[in-house]
Design an enzyme around this catalytic site. Sequence first.
Site, PDB file in Angstrom:
ATOM      1  N   ALA A  15     -11.578  -3.463   4.482  1.00  0.00           N
ATOM      2  CA  ALA A  15     -11.397  -4.898   4.824  1.00  0.00           C
ATOM      3  C   ALA A  15     -12.834  -5.241   5.514  1.00  0.00           C
ATOM      4  O   ALA A  15     -13.600  -4.387   6.257  1.00  0.00           O
ATOM      5  CB  ALA A  15     -10.441  -5.177   5.919  1.00  0.00           C
TER       6      ALA A  15
ATOM      7  N   HIS B  41       0.096   2.781   6.373  1.00  0.00           N
ATOM      8  CA  HIS B  41      -0.575   1.632   7.203  1.00  0.00           C
ATOM      9  C   HIS B  41       0.675   1.181   7.732  1.00  0.00           C
ATOM     10  O   HIS B  41       1.407   0.277   7.170  1.00  0.00           O
ATOM     11  CB  HIS B  41      -1.326   0.867   6.696  1.00  0.00           C
ATOM     12  CG  HIS B  41      -1.867  -0.124   7.535  1.00  0.00           C
ATOM     13  ND1 HIS B  41      -3.340  -0.186   7.706  1.00  0.00           N
ATOM     14  CD2 HIS B  41      -1.482  -1.204   8.278  1.00  0.00           C
ATOM     15  CE1 HIS B  41      -3.472  -1.100   8.729  1.00  0.00           C
ATOM     16  NE2 HIS B  41      -2.432  -1.525   8.991  1.00  0.00           N
TER      17      HIS B  41
ATOM     18  N   GLN C 212     -15.700  -1.403  12.081  1.00  0.00           N
ATOM     19  CA  GLN C 212     -15.276  -1.917  10.682  1.00  0.00           C
ATOM     20  C   GLN C 212     -16.331  -2.337   9.777  1.00  0.00           C
ATOM     21  O   GLN C 212     -16.544  -2.012   8.687  1.00  0.00           O
ATOM     22  CB  GLN C 212     -14.233  -3.087  10.803  1.00  0.00           C
ATOM     23  CG  GLN C 212     -13.665  -3.577   9.625  1.00  0.00           C
ATOM     24  CD  GLN C 212     -12.468  -2.656   9.193  1.00  0.00           C
ATOM     25  OE1 GLN C 212     -11.827  -1.842  10.073  1.00  0.00           O
ATOM     26  NE2 GLN C 212     -12.421  -2.671   7.768  1.00  0.00           N
TER      27      GLN C 212
ATOM     28  N   HIS D  65      -6.738  -3.192  11.681  1.00  0.00           N
ATOM     29  CA  HIS D  65      -6.921  -2.266  12.862  1.00  0.00           C
ATOM     30  C   HIS D  65      -7.712  -2.740  13.859  1.00  0.00           C
ATOM     31  O   HIS D  65      -7.581  -2.193  14.946  1.00  0.00           O
ATOM     32  CB  HIS D  65      -7.772  -1.104  11.996  1.00  0.00           C
ATOM     33  CG  HIS D  65      -6.874  -0.379  11.291  1.00  0.00           C
ATOM     34  ND1 HIS D  65      -6.196   0.704  11.682  1.00  0.00           N
ATOM     35  CD2 HIS D  65      -6.803  -0.244   9.950  1.00  0.00           C
ATOM     36  CE1 HIS D  65      -5.820   1.531  10.585  1.00  0.00           C
ATOM     37  NE2 HIS D  65      -6.229   0.950   9.557  1.00  0.00           N
TER      38      HIS D  65
ATOM     39  N   GLU E  67      -0.455   0.651   0.679  1.00  0.00           N
ATOM     40  CA  GLU E  67      -0.981   1.520   1.583  1.00  0.00           C
ATOM     41  C   GLU E  67       0.245   1.995   2.551  1.00  0.00           C
ATOM     42  O   GLU E  67       0.640   1.535   3.600  1.00  0.00           O
ATOM     43  CB  GLU E  67      -1.989   0.893   2.813  1.00  0.00           C
ATOM     44  CG  GLU E  67      -3.238   0.542   2.162  1.00  0.00           C
ATOM     45  CD  GLU E  67      -4.169   0.234   3.415  1.00  0.00           C
ATOM     46  OE1 GLU E  67      -4.188   0.434   4.510  1.00  0.00           O
ATOM     47  OE2 GLU E  67      -5.351  -0.150   2.779  1.00  0.00           O
TER      48      GLU E  67
ATOM     49  N   ASP F  26      -2.797   4.194  10.880  1.00  0.00           N
ATOM     50  CA  ASP F  26      -2.427   5.066   9.478  1.00  0.00           C
ATOM     51  C   ASP F  26      -1.931   6.173  10.216  1.00  0.00           C
ATOM     52  O   ASP F  26      -2.638   6.906  10.461  1.00  0.00           O
ATOM     53  CB  ASP F  26      -3.975   5.101   9.054  1.00  0.00           C
ATOM     54  CG  ASP F  26      -4.507   3.781   8.531  1.00  0.00           C
ATOM     55  OD1 ASP F  26      -3.758   2.937   8.264  1.00  0.00           O
ATOM     56  OD2 ASP F  26      -5.815   3.799   8.099  1.00  0.00           O
TER      57      ASP F  26
END
Length: 320
Positions: free
Chosen positions: A225, A289, A204, A232, A286, A239
Amino acid sequence: MVKLKLKKKVWQIGIPLLLTTIVGIILGTNFYNDYKYKQTYEYKLISHGYTKEETEKLLNYFQDEEKRNQLLEKEKNSTILELIKEKYYIHSNLESYLAYKEKNKKKSNNEIIAVINTHQEENAYEETKESDTEKGILININKFYKVNEDYEPQEITNINLQYAYANNKLANVANEAFVTMWNAAKEQDLQLIVNTSYRSYKSQETMYENTKAANGSRTADNMVARPGHSDHQTGLSIDVYEKNYQTMATFKDSPAYTWLKENAYKYGFIERYPEGKEYITGFTYEPWHWRYVGEEAAKTIHEENITFDEYYAYYVENQA
Ligand SMILES: [Zn+2]
């Protein structure tokens, strides 16, 4: 004869005396009870214009005398009343609701409660708190709740290539639920495919830093993020695309998305960042997601049409 007369007299005096005493006791008790009732907050609040139902609610929330007296100092307080009637009202947030309402007079009580409960009144990332990692499948990671570099979900497993692109991992429990959901979708001729799933803190971080380098931090914060703040990292989110709709741009118009919106909750999945709820989730819409929260939570979230963040605030954190 004398004896009889005397008896008669006793009766003549005795009975009225007895009756008077009984009536006196009854009246006295009534007066006393009435007097006592008038000393109660219930009576005082009702005299202040609150209905019986409102009074019950107020007394339930305001337990201490000082607060109750404050209620009686002012006129009937309709602002507080409106707030406590809201479904997701959390009493410990009352001062924050009132302060926020003062600054945002046009917002509905519903919005005010959602924003405060989910800690969205602060600018993103300005104030953060450690996420409670003991919450298992109900762990909440967002712009407010963060996890550290070491946080890893338990029992991570590779998603079979039948259901996902290469190198996708999920927590076991989410993976199993996804396979069940995948099969149910397949029966409707919809072929789901996982594009992204578990992301470690490190990956990330790389993703965020790369986006920041290319677009600047403002754009990066809108798109990705920050590390420690991604859903996640829970290992519970995916996703997802459909075989015929394999891009972010097209997925929202796919039959698969419509199907997920109607059915995913049955398998424990919820739409994590719904359209129009950006002010609560802190993230842009989203449609791809989806987050595993278990069937029980998913059902409530679906039926009450709330976000996971609102669910977490009211049903998890508030009940703890
Ligand atoms: Zn995602």
